[in-house]
Design an enzyme around this catalytic site. Structure first.
Site, short mmCIF file in Angstrom:
data_model
loop_
_atom_site.label_atom_id
_atom_site.label_comp_id
_atom_site.label_asym_id
_atom_site.label_seq_id
_atom_site.Cartn_x
_atom_site.Cartn_y
_atom_site.Cartn_z
N ASP A 156 36.43 41.95 46.18
CA ASP A 156 37.42 42.79 45.49
C ASP A 156 37.01 44.26 45.62
O ASP A 156 35.84 44.61 45.46
CB ASP A 156 37.47 42.38 44.01
CG ASP A 156 38.69 42.92 43.30
OD1 ASP A 156 39.51 42.12 42.83
OD2 ASP A 156 38.82 44.16 43.20
N ASN B 6 45.68 35.06 37.77
CA ASN B 6 46.77 35.65 36.99
C ASN B 6 48.12 35.39 37.65
O ASN B 6 48.24 35.53 38.87
CB ASN B 6 46.56 37.16 36.88
CG ASN B 6 45.23 37.52 36.21
OD1 ASN B 6 44.81 36.84 35.29
ND2 ASN B 6 44.59 38.58 36.67
N GLN C 204 48.84 40.06 36.61
CA GLN C 204 48.91 40.02 38.08
C GLN C 204 49.44 41.35 38.60
O GLN C 204 50.49 41.82 38.16
CB GLN C 204 49.82 38.87 38.55
CG GLN C 204 49.82 38.71 40.07
CD GLN C 204 50.65 37.53 40.56
OE1 GLN C 204 51.40 36.92 39.78
NE2 GLN C 204 50.56 37.21 41.83
N HIS D 16 46.19 34.67 44.31
CA HIS D 16 44.75 34.82 44.56
C HIS D 16 43.97 34.31 43.37
O HIS D 16 44.46 34.35 42.24
CB HIS D 16 44.38 36.28 44.87
CG HIS D 16 44.89 37.26 43.86
ND1 HIS D 16 46.20 37.68 43.84
CD2 HIS D 16 44.29 37.87 42.82
CE1 HIS D 16 46.37 38.54 42.84
NE2 HIS D 16 45.23 38.65 42.20
N HIS E 265 40.38 34.91 41.41
CA HIS E 265 39.18 35.73 41.26
C HIS E 265 37.97 34.84 41.04
O HIS E 265 38.03 33.89 40.25
CB HIS E 265 39.31 36.63 40.02
CG HIS E 265 40.42 37.63 40.07
ND1 HIS E 265 40.23 38.94 40.38
CD2 HIS E 265 41.75 37.50 39.81
CE1 HIS E 265 41.38 39.59 40.32
NE2 HIS E 265 42.33 38.74 39.98
#
Ligand code: 5GP
Ligand code: ZN
Length: 135
Positions: A31, A87, A94, A100, A102
């Site tokens: 990230d 999310n 989101q 995606h 995390h």
């Protein structure tokens, strides 16, 4: 692939990224705004906006990828804990509309807060909401 989607471009290698893992279905990247050291994102290569849209066979492959990355993080980074966060929708936080997950390694005293304020519900309220969801 969605031509206006940044995570499609990253997942499919059109935009370079710090890649930790790749197979035919997923790319796992660091990230850019990490919550902690090692914060990674699991991106499916095929565009799906969120969990509701994710094909079931892709959904079934996400957790094994998360498990691989989590084990590597534990061994390599010596994290004390780890959160999986996913999310769906702006209300849930989101910001990039390509599914995606995390993978967030946690360290004692990392100062991060991931969670919620516990609420209260009566047994009747729990029954009522369970009925709403399953019926
Ligand atoms: P969300 O809030 O949608 O669950 O998470 C989006 C995440 O994507 C954020 O943690 C943000 O830092 C990360 N992010 C946004 N744009 C990029 C990018 O271009 N590259 C990378 N590696 N991460 C990004
Ligand atoms: Zn996409």
């Amino acid at each position: 692939m969605n031509k206006d989607c940044i995570f499609c471009k990253i997942a499919n290698g059109e935009i370079p990224s710090k890649t930790l893992y790749e197979d035919s279905d997923f790319r796992v990247i660091l990230d850019l705004g990490p919550a902690t050291k090692g914060h990674a994102l699991i991106l499916p290569k095929e565009h799906a906006e969120n969990l509701y849209d994710l094909p079931e066979n892709t959904a079934a492959k996400v957790l094994p990828v998360a498990q691989k990355i989590a084990s590597k993080m534990k061994a390599a980074l010596g994290c004390d804990g780890l959160n999986l966060v996913q999310n769906n929708g702006e209300t849930a936080g989101q910001t990039v509309m390509h599914f995606h997950m995390h993978v967030i390694p946690r360290y004692e005293s990392d100062g991060q807060k991931i969670g919620w304020v516990p609420g209260q519900a009566t047994p009747e309220e729990l029954d009522a909401v369970a009925k709403l969801i399953v019926e």
